[in-house]
Design a protein around this motif. Structure first.
Motif, PDB file in Angstrom:
ATOM      1  N   THR A  35       0.835  -1.200   0.000  1.00 41.62           N
ATOM      2  CA  THR A  35       0.000   0.000   0.000  1.00 41.62           C
ATOM      3  C   THR A  35       0.874   1.256   0.000  1.00 41.62           C
ATOM      4  OG1 THR A  35      -1.444  -1.307   1.376  1.00 41.62           O
ATOM      5  CG2 THR A  35      -1.989   1.011   1.180  1.00 41.62           C
ATOM      6  N   MET A  36       1.952   1.217   0.815  1.00 42.03           N
ATOM      7  CA  MET A  36       2.818   2.391   0.922  1.00 42.03           C
ATOM      8  C   MET A  36       3.589   2.614  -0.373  1.00 42.03           C
ATOM      9  SD  MET A  36       3.054   4.483   3.233  1.00 42.03           S
ATOM     10  CE  MET A  36       3.940   5.940   3.592  1.00 42.03           C
ATOM     11  N   GLY A  37       4.239   1.542  -0.857  1.00 39.14           N
ATOM     12  CA  GLY A  37       5.042   1.646  -2.082  1.00 39.14           C
ATOM     13  C   GLY A  37       4.188   2.115  -3.256  1.00 39.14           C
ATOM     14  N   GLY A  38       2.997   1.549  -3.369  1.00 44.49           N
ATOM     15  CA  GLY A  38       2.094   1.930  -4.461  1.00 44.49           C
ATOM     16  C   GLY A  38       1.718   3.400  -4.372  1.00 44.49           C
ATOM     17  N   GLY A  39       1.374   3.839  -3.153  1.00 46.02           N
ATOM     18  CA  GLY A  39       1.005   5.248  -2.943  1.00 46.02           C
ATOM     19  C   GLY A  39       2.161   6.163  -3.302  1.00 46.02           C
ATOM     20  N   ILE A  40       3.377   5.761  -2.925  1.00 54.07           N
ATOM     21  CA  ILE A  40       4.563   6.580  -3.237  1.00 54.07           C
ATOM     22  C   ILE A  40       4.726   6.676  -4.752  1.00 54.07           C
ATOM     23  CG2 ILE A  40       7.092   6.664  -3.098  1.00 54.07           C
ATOM     24  CD1 ILE A  40       6.834   5.342  -0.297  1.00 54.07           C
TER      25      ILE A  40
ATOM     26  N   CYS B 229      -1.307   8.145 -16.214  1.00 57.71           N
ATOM     27  CA  CYS B 229      -0.576   7.844 -14.966  1.00 57.71           C
ATOM     28  C   CYS B 229      -0.212   6.359 -14.923  1.00 57.71           C
ATOM     29  CB  CYS B 229      -1.417   8.195 -13.748  1.00 57.71           C
ATOM     30  SG  CYS B 229      -1.620   9.951 -13.500  1.00 57.71           S
ATOM     31  N   MET B 230      -1.188   5.512 -15.226  1.00 55.57           N
ATOM     32  CA  MET B 230      -0.926   4.062 -15.170  1.00 55.57           C
ATOM     33  C   MET B 230       0.197   3.687 -16.139  1.00 55.57           C
ATOM     34  SD  MET B 230      -2.636   2.588 -12.787  1.00 55.57           S
ATOM     35  CE  MET B 230      -2.251   0.865 -13.101  1.00 55.57           C
ATOM     36  N   ALA B 231       0.219   4.356 -17.307  1.00 52.95           N
ATOM     37  CA  ALA B 231       1.244   4.028 -18.305  1.00 52.95           C
ATOM     38  C   ALA B 231       2.636   4.413 -17.815  1.00 52.95           C
ATOM     39  CB  ALA B 231       0.925   4.742 -19.612  1.00 52.95           C
ATOM     40  N   LEU B 232       2.686   5.324 -16.834  1.00 54.63           N
ATOM     41  CA  LEU B 232       3.994   5.754 -16.322  1.00 54.63           C
ATOM     42  C   LEU B 232       4.507   4.818 -15.220  1.00 54.63           C
ATOM     43  CD1 LEU B 232       3.364   9.607 -16.186  1.00 54.63           C
ATOM     44  CD2 LEU B 232       5.163   8.494 -17.513  1.00 54.63           C
TER      45      LEU B 232
ATOM     46  N   VAL C 145      22.572   8.531   0.394  1.00 55.43           N
ATOM     47  CA  VAL C 145      21.449   7.898   1.099  1.00 55.43           C
ATOM     48  C   VAL C 145      20.710   8.948   1.950  1.00 55.43           C
ATOM     49  CG1 VAL C 145      20.798   6.120   2.771  1.00 55.43           C
ATOM     50  CG2 VAL C 145      22.621   5.674   1.100  1.00 55.43           C
ATOM     51  N   ILE C 146      19.399   8.852   1.934  1.00 50.44           N
ATOM     52  CA  ILE C 146      18.557   9.825   2.659  1.00 50.44           C
ATOM     53  C   ILE C 146      17.249   9.131   3.056  1.00 50.44           C
ATOM     54  CG2 ILE C 146      17.368  10.718   0.564  1.00 50.44           C
ATOM     55  CD1 ILE C 146      17.870  13.586   1.849  1.00 50.44           C
ATOM     56  N   GLY C 147      16.578   9.662   4.044  1.00 49.20           N
ATOM     57  CA  GLY C 147      15.249   9.136   4.388  1.00 49.20           C
ATOM     58  C   GLY C 147      14.175   9.973   3.717  1.00 49.20           C
ATOM     59  N   LEU C 148      13.229   9.324   3.089  1.00 49.23           N
ATOM     60  CA  LEU C 148      12.055  10.036   2.555  1.00 49.23           C
ATOM     61  C   LEU C 148      10.840   9.373   3.178  1.00 49.23           C
ATOM     62  CD1 LEU C 148      12.859  10.548  -1.272  1.00 49.23           C
ATOM     63  CD2 LEU C 148      13.074  12.194   0.603  1.00 49.23           C
ATOM     64  N   HIS C 149      10.382   9.951   4.270  1.00 43.96           N
ATOM     65  CA  HIS C 149       9.308   9.333   5.040  1.00 43.96           C
ATOM     66  C   HIS C 149       7.964   9.891   4.567  1.00 43.96           C
ATOM     67  CE1 HIS C 149       7.224   8.876   9.217  1.00 43.96           C
ATOM     68  NE2 HIS C 149       6.804   7.984   8.353  1.00 43.96           N
ATOM     69  N   PHE C 150       7.241   9.067   3.823  1.00 46.47           N
ATOM     70  CA  PHE C 150       5.901   9.436   3.353  1.00 46.47           C
ATOM     71  C   PHE C 150       4.896   9.038   4.426  1.00 46.47           C
ATOM     72  CE2 PHE C 150       6.456  10.495  -1.167  1.00 46.47           C
ATOM     73  CZ  PHE C 150       7.762  10.083  -1.380  1.00 46.47           C
ATOM     74  N   PHE C 151       3.752   9.692   4.405  1.00 48.76           N
ATOM     75  CA  PHE C 151       2.709   9.412   5.389  1.00 48.76           C
ATOM     76  C   PHE C 151       1.503   8.788   4.701  1.00 48.76           C
ATOM     77  CE2 PHE C 151       4.321  11.263   9.306  1.00 48.76           C
ATOM     78  CZ  PHE C 151       5.515  11.768   8.802  1.00 48.76           C
ATOM     79  N   ALA C 152       0.922   7.800   5.347  1.00 48.50           N
ATOM     80  CA  ALA C 152      -0.177   7.054   4.729  1.00 48.50           C
ATOM     81  C   ALA C 152      -1.478   7.859   4.790  1.00 48.50           C
ATOM     82  CB  ALA C 152      -0.365   5.728   5.446  1.00 48.50           C
ATOM     83  N   PRO C 153      -2.324   7.837   3.770  1.00 49.28           N
ATOM     84  CA  PRO C 153      -2.066   7.287   2.444  1.00 49.28           C
ATOM     85  C   PRO C 153      -1.095   8.182   1.658  1.00 49.28           C
ATOM     86  CG  PRO C 153      -4.365   8.041   2.662  1.00 49.28           C
ATOM     87  CD  PRO C 153      -3.674   8.398   3.931  1.00 49.28           C
ATOM     88  N   ALA C 154      -0.025   7.551   1.133  1.00 48.97           N
ATOM     89  CA  ALA C 154       1.103   8.315   0.588  1.00 48.97           C
ATOM     90  C   ALA C 154       0.739   9.164  -0.611  1.00 48.97           C
ATOM     91  CB  ALA C 154       2.229   7.354   0.227  1.00 48.97           C
ATOM     92  N   ASN C 155      -0.345   8.799  -1.306  1.00 46.18           N
ATOM     93  CA  ASN C 155      -0.742   9.605  -2.460  1.00 46.18           C
ATOM     94  C   ASN C 155      -1.642  10.768  -2.050  1.00 46.18           C
ATOM     95  OD1 ASN C 155      -2.499   7.402  -1.852  1.00 46.18           O
ATOM     96  ND2 ASN C 155      -3.717   7.904  -3.636  1.00 46.18           N
TER      97      ASN C 155
ATOM     98  N   MET D 128      -0.183  -3.540  -8.058  1.00 48.03           N
ATOM     99  CA  MET D 128      -0.658  -2.776  -9.228  1.00 48.03           C
ATOM    100  C   MET D 128      -2.183  -2.641  -9.190  1.00 48.03           C
ATOM    101  SD  MET D 128       1.924  -1.644 -10.884  1.00 48.03           S
ATOM    102  CE  MET D 128       1.253  -1.079 -12.451  1.00 48.03           C
ATOM    103  N   ASN D 129      -2.850  -3.688  -8.693  1.00 48.05           N
ATOM    104  CA  ASN D 129      -4.316  -3.614  -8.594  1.00 48.05           C
ATOM    105  C   ASN D 129      -4.754  -2.551  -7.587  1.00 48.05           C
ATOM    106  OD1 ASN D 129      -4.818  -5.471 -10.541  1.00 48.05           O
ATOM    107  ND2 ASN D 129      -4.895  -7.229  -9.145  1.00 48.05           N
ATOM    108  N   ILE D 130      -3.988  -2.446  -6.492  1.00 50.61           N
ATOM    109  CA  ILE D 130      -4.332  -1.408  -5.495  1.00 50.61           C
ATOM    110  C   ILE D 130      -4.165  -0.023  -6.126  1.00 50.61           C
ATOM    111  CG2 ILE D 130      -3.695  -0.354  -3.279  1.00 50.61           C
ATOM    112  CD1 ILE D 130      -2.881  -3.136  -2.305  1.00 50.61           C
ATOM    113  N   ILE D 131      -3.063   0.155  -6.865  1.00 57.58           N
ATOM    114  CA  ILE D 131      -2.832   1.456  -7.514  1.00 57.58           C
ATOM    115  C   ILE D 131      -3.986   1.758  -8.470  1.00 57.58           C
ATOM    116  CG2 ILE D 131      -1.347   2.691  -9.161  1.00 57.58           C
ATOM    117  CD1 ILE D 131       1.057   1.205  -7.946  1.00 57.58           C
ATOM    118  N   ARG D 132      -4.326   0.742  -9.279  1.00 56.16           N
ATOM    119  CA  ARG D 132      -5.409   0.944 -10.266  1.00 56.16           C
ATOM    120  C   ARG D 132      -6.713   1.308  -9.535  1.00 56.16           C
ATOM    121  NH1 ARG D 132      -4.668  -3.334 -12.914  1.00 56.16           N
ATOM    122  NH2 ARG D 132      -3.264  -2.436 -14.437  1.00 56.16           N
TER     123      ARG D 132
END
Ligand code: 3H9
Length: 699
Positions: free
Chosen positions: A304-309, A358-361, A427-437, A334-338
């Protein structure tokens, strides 16, 4: 003549130009300059009409917000706009960029308005805890109608010139060069013998409004406006516009504006305005630091996080690879993203064509080698150091030199993660917050060795993906989560002391939080908190610490996802569960924790003062650069309402001496472990200073 407002003639048209960078705000010199130029125009027999034009990137973007903490100096804007409107020769406002707040009010006091089609107009005062206080609440309903005016003022959202033209706010759209177009428009007025036209003379058709119009409007805005003072004040102004003669209604607007300006809410919201701009500034990373181009991104982990990012990058046209370990996980991701995109299309916030683009990207992959060309790789895998190690060692071998390697860790040591590679500077931290999108915060965690180039690139990237980046340093939980732990700790402890979870959540919600802490725990998953607690090496030596989380997890109550956590769930509805109350009572008895009568005030104090104290420690340690950065983190990532201005601003509002005294009270009751005031708080209380003063003293 004034230095910031000039007067010139183009034939028989006077051009009054405001030049007050960066945004032509209506500071005192601008107001004075406008008043003088309008007076000169009125007296200038060779000028038949005037154009109000602005130099630089924008028309007037509003009153000068920095002046609102100081005493009012004349001429105050309502006086200036009436002087303009009362001019016996026509004045045309020529709008480009953004005509906002006092800027649009000034334009509406002009007799005609023209704009380029890229311009935007709006009355965003509500976002500052204010109302349009220079006759905007009276003029916009006259031009655009009561409903449209209320919608614009309650949302604060600007509208494109084309829409403003359709609504009658703008008279004409100008092709080509604005000043020339506006002068031409003014000359045509002169030639056609058209004189001034006063917006205040337009009649509002009160009879066409249903009797229940305002009551219905209040109901419709209740959710959006919850806890905010200004929206109701705006509605009152528009009621006055409908019911009272113009100048009586203006007097009412003025009185209600003054109430807003004096409110702690407006102070907090103005603080947020500047905090959101300040947060982008990094003293040791100069503006001209070289940056790396980010043309291809890869996300490791398609949950869920990776997809949102990944969606964040696709949304702004940056191609992104999503890497998973097996086909099943990849398909699921991919289904969650869709499904996420489909939901947005259904709500008409995205077209099918935009979704397809967006999906094509977004390209799914199982192959680590596929990410070799990525400029930025964001790891979003399991929150365990051993898993991070595996991923970063792999990234070090497959990624091209110069690629930025980021971890979406929410708490782990970025320096330790960087040490798994031979390129800790990247290397760096990029801390996204849920829902990341959806969530607007990006916590950017600089490691001890992260290069300035990488920091600068990531700060800019945050803006590119429409997030607000807050730069922090390494510690367990960084700024957001580290301060959230004491907040949850107190919520949990109060559960043991007999405070019903639903009551505690209600009190926090009424204070303004989007959700109470227990509801958030259930939503995030109690197992997530439990795991975090287990990963935390310096956890407090206290058996009562977040005790109920462990107990509930051991009973399979993981939160919303398992149908039961602190609450039980009927669908998504949280229902208080007597079983949990009984469990808490039993645990309290086992730990010898007495049942207490806890007042609502105590609930607020314990939740937020615990958080504030941690914030003060964070500032002393240099983990956050400024108190206002912490406020940005909390308002953008943790559902804190802007009208509180974030935890540190809230502390300043309450008064640090009061915060300190309350902490001493809890220290007496609970001991030193949690309630020893941070040395910074002690120091500031002694000096009679606020966090804000401390921050500006250091700047
Ligand atoms: C009002 O008008 C009340 C009236 O109804 C009644 C009066 C009686 N004042 O955002 P940016 C600074 S309330 C002072 O990065 P962008 C800003 O801090 C006002 N300063 O640029 C920053 O400084 P720095 C209603 C202001 O291009 C710099 O300008 N108006 C003001 O991304 C650049 O700003 C509003 O609420 C101001 N009004 O966005 C509009 N505005 O460089 C507020 C900006 O030192 N402004 N600054 O960090 C905005 O929304 C955006 O600034 C704007 C440009 C869209 C204009």
């Amino acid at each position: 003549m004034s230095e910031v407002v000039s007067y010139a003639l183009e034939g028989d048209v006077a051009v009054i130009t405001v030049d007050n960078p960066p945004v032509n705000a209506l500071s005192l010199p601008v107001r004075r300059g406008l008043a003088q130029c309008v007076e000169r125009f009125a007296a200038d027999a060779s000028a038949k009409a005037a154009v109000l034009f602005c130099a630089g990137r924008t028309f007037i973007a509003g009153a000068d917000i920095t002046e609102f903490d100081k005493p009012i100096e004349e001429p105050w804007l309502p006086k200036v706009v009436h002087q303009m409107e009362d001019c016996v020769k026509p004045i045309v406002a020529a709008i480009h960029g953004t005509a906002l707040g006092g800027g649009l009010e000034t334009a509406m006091a002009c007799h005609y308005r023209v704009a380029v089609d890229t311009a935007q107009v709006g009355l965003p005062e509500v976002t500052l805890g204010l109302l349009p206080g220079a006759t905007g609440t009276q003029r916009l309903p006259r031009l655009a109608g009561v409903q449209a005016a209320l919608d614009a003022m309650i949302s604060g959202k600007p509208m494109p010139a084309k829409i403003a033209h359709e609504k009658g706010i703008i008279d004409a759209l100008v092709d080509g060069e604005l000043k020339a177009g506006a002068v031409k428009f003014a000359k045509a007025l002169v030639n056609e013998g058209k004189g001034p036209r006063k917006v205040r003379d337009i009649k509002i058709d009160a009879a066409s409004l249903p009797a229940t119009f305002f009551a219905d409007y209040r109901k419709s805005m209740a959710r959006e406006a919850r806890g905010f003072f200004a929206p109701e004040q705006i509605v009152k102004c528009v009621e006055a516009a409908v019911a009272l003669p113009y100048f009586d209604a203006v007097a009412r607007e003025n009185a209600l504006f003054m109430e807003c300006m004096a409110s702690t809410q407006s102070k907090a919201q103005r603080h947020m305005f500047f905090a959101e701009r300040e947060v982008a500034k990094v003293p040791d990373v100069p503006k001209d630091t070289a940056m790396r181009a980010i043309k291809q991104v890869a996300v490791i982990g398609g949950g869920t996080m990776g997809g949102g990012i990944a969606m964040n990058f696709a949304n702004v046209g940056i191609p992104v690879l999503v890497k998973e370990i097996n086909q099943e996980a990849l398909d699921r991701g991919m289904n969650i993203i869709r499904a996420n995109y489909e939901g947005t299309v259904k709500k008409s916030k995205l077209t099918q064509a935009q979704m397809d683009k967006c999906m094509a990207l977004i390209t799914p992959t199982l192959d680590y080698n596929a990410i070799g060309d990525a400029d930025l790789v964001i790891e979003a895998v399991f929150e365990t150091m051993s898993v991070k190690k595996e991923v970063f060692e792999k990234l070090d071998t497959v990624c091209k030199p110069g690629a930025i390697l980021a971890s979406n860790t929410s708490s782990l040591n970025v320096d330790e993660i960087a040490a798994f590679t031979k390129r800790p500077q990247d290397v760096i931290g990029l801390h996204f917050f849920a829902p990341a999108n959806v969530m607007t915060l990006l916590e950017i965690v600089r490691g001890a060795k992260t290069s300035k180039e990488v920091i600068a690139t990531c700060m800019t990237l945050a803006k590119t993906i429409r997030k607000i980046g807050a730069l922090v340093r390494v510690c367990f939980g960084f700024v957001g989560n580290r301060m959230y732990f004491p907040y949850v700790r107190e919520a949990q402890r109060m559960m043991l002391e007999g405070v019903a979870p639903e009551r505690l959540d209600r009190v926090a919600h009424e204070w303004g939080m989007a959700m109470g802490p227990h509801a958030v725990s259930d939503l995030s998953g109690l197992d997530v908190f439990d795991k975090l607690n287990k990963e935390w090496k310096d956890k407090p030596n206290d058996p009562s610490y977040c005790r109920m989380i462990g107990v509930l997890v051991s009973k399979g109550r993981l939160g919303q996802k398992s149908g039961a956590g602190i609450y039980k769930y009927e669908g998504r509805n949280a229902v208080p569960d007597p079983e949990v109350t009984a469990l808490a009572k039993a645990e309290a008895a086992a730990l010898n924790i007495p049942q207490l009568e806890v007042t609502d005030t105590e609930i607020i104090e314990r939740l937020f003062y615990a958080m504030i104290n941690e914030g003060a420690l964070i500032l002393e340690e240099g983990i956050a650069m400024r108190p206002s950065d912490i406020d940005v983190v909390y308002c953008h990532g943790y559902g804190m309402p802007r009208h509180r201005g974030g935890p540190m601003q809230y502390a300043d509002t309450v008064g640090l001496d009061r915060v300190y005294q309350a902490m001493q009270k809890y220290r007496t009751r609970y001991g030193d472990l949690y309630w020893t005031p941070a040395p910074l708080i002690e120091k500031l209380v002694k000096a009679g200073k606020t966090f804000e003063q401390w921050s500006s003293d250091r700047a």
